[in-house]
Design an enzyme around this catalytic site. Structure first.
Site, PDB file in Angstrom:
ATOM      1  N   GLY A  14       0.911  -1.146   0.045  1.00  0.00           N
ATOM      2  CA  GLY A  14      -0.056   0.043  -0.079  1.00  0.00           C
ATOM      3  C   GLY A  14       0.960   1.343  -0.147  1.00  0.00           C
ATOM      4  N   SER A  16       3.171   4.138  -2.298  1.00  0.00           N
ATOM      5  CA  SER A  16       2.714   5.307  -3.347  1.00  0.00           C
ATOM      6  C   SER A  16       2.089   4.542  -4.554  1.00  0.00           C
ATOM      7  CB  SER A  16       3.997   6.223  -3.603  1.00  0.00           C
ATOM      8  OG  SER A  16       4.978   5.577  -4.306  1.00  0.00           O
ATOM      9  N   GLY A  18       0.697   1.483  -4.903  1.00  0.00           N
ATOM     10  CA  GLY A  18      -0.308   0.930  -4.420  1.00  0.00           C
ATOM     11  C   GLY A  18      -1.583   1.781  -4.283  1.00  0.00           C
ATOM     12  N   ASP A 202      20.024  -0.272  -9.793  1.00  0.00           N
ATOM     13  CA  ASP A 202      18.817  -0.014 -10.358  1.00  0.00           C
ATOM     14  C   ASP A 202      18.596  -0.043 -11.761  1.00  0.00           C
ATOM     15  OD1 ASP A 202      15.594   0.926 -10.004  1.00  0.00           O
ATOM     16  OD2 ASP A 202      16.639   2.059 -11.540  1.00  0.00           O
ATOM     17  N   LYS A 206      17.122  -3.362 -14.485  1.00  0.00           N
ATOM     18  CA  LYS A 206      16.301  -3.093 -15.897  1.00  0.00           C
ATOM     19  C   LYS A 206      17.092  -3.477 -17.083  1.00  0.00           C
ATOM     20  CE  LYS A 206      14.067   0.715 -13.085  1.00  0.00           C
ATOM     21  NZ  LYS A 206      14.201   2.246 -12.833  1.00  0.00           N
TER      22      LYS A 206
END
Lengths: 440, 440
Positions: A14, A16, A18, A202, A206
């Site tokens: 829950g 940002s 979500g 990060d 990707k």
């Protein structure tokens, strides 16, 4: 109003993204039903604690801490928790209970992708992950479907908004790396611990996902060569601009002919700062935006541009996957297997060929240029351009000059031996900078 | 090697795209089978005459003039003939015989799209058309799937390569329209009769397709406001550049709040030349390239860029559709219906609101600016900026000055009455130019 069958959607996480997914699902339910052919009923949101303050958009009665129970009753499970565990376990549980799964979890996909895709294929479920790369930018679906009949040869991606914001500040405002990072943190573009971004971790995740998808093979995260932007200086960025380049952190995925093995190809994935010519479309990607530049044999050059992060932006990609999953449920039948059944050799960084810009501080005396030039040629690296700046005159006893050399394509290994030889040559005071040049 | 079931692919049309599709199908058959889960067997290519000179890439034994027979035996029919008839008839025939259809025929989709989609839905077949807009650029699938959970609010598209090439030449080389068109023709970017391109007809067809898809409603071709680039002068392009704009032919699709009807929205589609700020991503689209800029409520700004035409490039999009169609055949089940079931009002051009740049030649005497300013305000058009150039001094008896006025947003109808009033006002020698400003 048309009555649709309802599909039960469970949200794990829950935060940002979500909260935005929940809000849009509740707000646009009818529209989404019309487009999906099925109602999308949000049956619950699994969170770590029930303190609803952080998630005001989610009605309290939907919150639960019992993720496993929520998963068991769902047709579609949306995993937005992040991290490897328990996300991996929950996704496997969802797949095995017959649900389709949507995830934005790049770390998990880059690390355990093959296991998850395999599990989905076994039971005919489908795993969607448009939000895992490039935020709102549709890049997974174009690579997976639109370019499925073509051969992708290279991807150059600006896939990390934080580092693009920092490098753009350094270019436009002549900030130092530290100042630019401080601004990024202040504006919420960088996290308290920026290592994952500035260290290139990060972007490497990707790159592994994009390379696996584009080349229809498995490219493990460990095989992605990774360098961050922490060594990039304001001087390098300014010198690059003067020479007609901008510095960008690129995720580069390539199909490479294997030397000495006629007609055979391997793939490579790497993340590092690179010089990009100012006229290249990627050079115009400012701020925290992302863009993925794709070259394919038939399609030629393509670029996909947009917001690479943000709760609402990422939620757009998740909802697109939700509609796709719902349409699939309506039709029935098994999911489409990830076509990563090809097993293509993943090549090490040493076999990558690219161009380099090498900046040297040299002793300013006759014959130096000839010495340097022959040193390059001895190591089989061909020089495309040399520019020499005037002596800085600070030290008249031993005047130095700056040489900027741009090479033709060379392998990483021959470049490395060349740079080592330059460093130990008596006419070279120091090797100031070595940067790869991409997108030429 | 894995053995797959074979799907029978029929090609209608052996022109430049058809020949490339055939060549790639024959060349990459194994790869495509691995990605599709089914073999793609090219069973024939229907052409008007069997003179194979024009289609050297297609083996002679595959050529036939009997399209109807070819269609009957096919699982997937690829229509690349162009034109309305017999393309429409053949596609309906293919659908009704149970085949999936792939088409690149924008004219047909813009004119008879609803009939074809309806026919496909009736029998559970699927119609694919990624190649109809933007050549190799994946734009149909992102709009249809990736953004299916979002609300698209505006599309600004450079969707015609010929006119972008011409306007770019006028901008970069200061060519006249005639000279730029001649170069385009010489280089093969413009056809012998360039009307479809320079008149905006081709772009209007694409606007109808994009608007229907983005807003999930039917936007008929007749509802697309269309202006070509034939009135654009070298002076306008140069003046635009000096004012910080480039002139682009844009296809604009918008979701617009209906005035006086609270909370209700309509849609509009239009094609016309427009001033685009140089900093806008669309301003950097050079040559014959295409780009589609999409704004959505949650996703924010996205852009899709690439080659808008070319046989091989367009073939890439067709092959992507072929793999999708094959995957669908392997899974079974009906196709996904086009979600154009919403019926949203299509608004006329008069209700469009945008900004305008108006260039006036006025009598150079005190009080003129006040006269002009009050005339704008009387018609409810708010002025954002005015710049006045010095008198040209050519006619000292009655000196004139040039006024360039940029307005705030106004409706087309109030702009039209303002321009009419300007034209008949005694201080105005002539209305030199009226251009819309987009992407601000």
């Amino acid at each position: 109003m048309i009555e649709y069958r309802n599909l039960r959607v469970a949200l794990l996480g829950g935060g940002s993204v979500g909260a935005q997914v929940a809000a849009l699902l509740l707000e646009h339910g009818d529209e989404l039903a019309n487009r999906s052919g099925a109602g999308l009923e949000l049956v619950g949101v699994a969170v770590r604690d029930l303190d609803a303050e952080r998630t005001p958009a989610i009605p309290k009665h939907l919150l639960t801490t019992n993720a496993e129970e929520l998963i068991l009753g769902a047709d579609i499970v949306v995993e937005l928790m992040g991290g490897l565990e328990p996300a991996r376990e929950y996704i496997l549980q969802a797949i095995n209970s017959g649900a389709d799964v949507i995830t934005a979890n790049k770390a998990l996909l880059a690390t355990h992708g093959p296991e998850l895709f395999e599990a989905a294929e076994q039971v005919g479920a489908q795993l969607y992950y448009e939000a895992a790369v490039g935020g709102a930018i549709p890049i997974i679906r174009p690579l997976r479907d639109s370019l499925a009949g073509d051969r992708v040869t290279r991807i150059l991606g600006i896939v990390n908004g934080t580092t693009n914001f920092i490098l753009d500040r350094m270019d436009v405002h002549h900030d130092t790396l530290e100042a630019a990072l401080a601004t990024a943190t202040e504006l919420g573009y960088a996290e308290a611990d920026p290592t994952a971004d500035v260290g290139g971790y990060d972007a490497a995740q990707k790159a592994a996902i994009l390379a696996s998808l584009a080349f229809h093979t498995t490219v493990p995260l460990e095989a992605v060569h990774r360098e961050g932007i922490t060594e990039i200086t304001a001087e390098q960025v300014d010198a690059a601009r003067k020479a007609g380049y901008v510095v960008k952190l690129l995720a580069i995925c390539e199909r490479i002919a294997i030397e000495g093995r006629d007609g055979e190809y391997g793939v490579s994935a790497r993340v590092h700062p690179a010089l990009v010519p100012v006229a290249h479309p990627l050079a115009a990607v400012h701020g925290a935006n992302n863009a993925v530049f794709v070259q394919a044999e038939a399609a030629g050059d393509l670029m996909f541009y947009g917001a690479g992060a943000g709760g609402r932006e990422t939620a757009s990609a998740v909802l697109g996957d939700l509609v796709s999953a719902a349409r699939r449920h309506v039709i029935g039948g098994p999911g489409i297997a990830e076509s990563t059944h090809a097993t293509i050799e993943v090549l090490p960084m040493s076999s990558v060929r690219t161009r380099y810009q090498i900046t040297l501080s040299v002793i300013d005396e006759p014959g130096v240029l000839a010495t340097i030039a022959s040193l390059f040629s001895e190591h089989g690296v061909s020089v495309e351009a040399v520019s020499q700046s005037v002596s800085d005159g600070k030290n008249l006893a031993s005047p130095t000059a700056t040489l900027v050399i741009v090479t033709h394509e060379a392998t990483e290994s021959s470049l490395a031996t060349t740079v080592a030889a330059l460093g130990s040559n008596s006419v070279v005071s120091s090797v100031v900078s070595v940067l790869r040049v991409e997108g030429v």
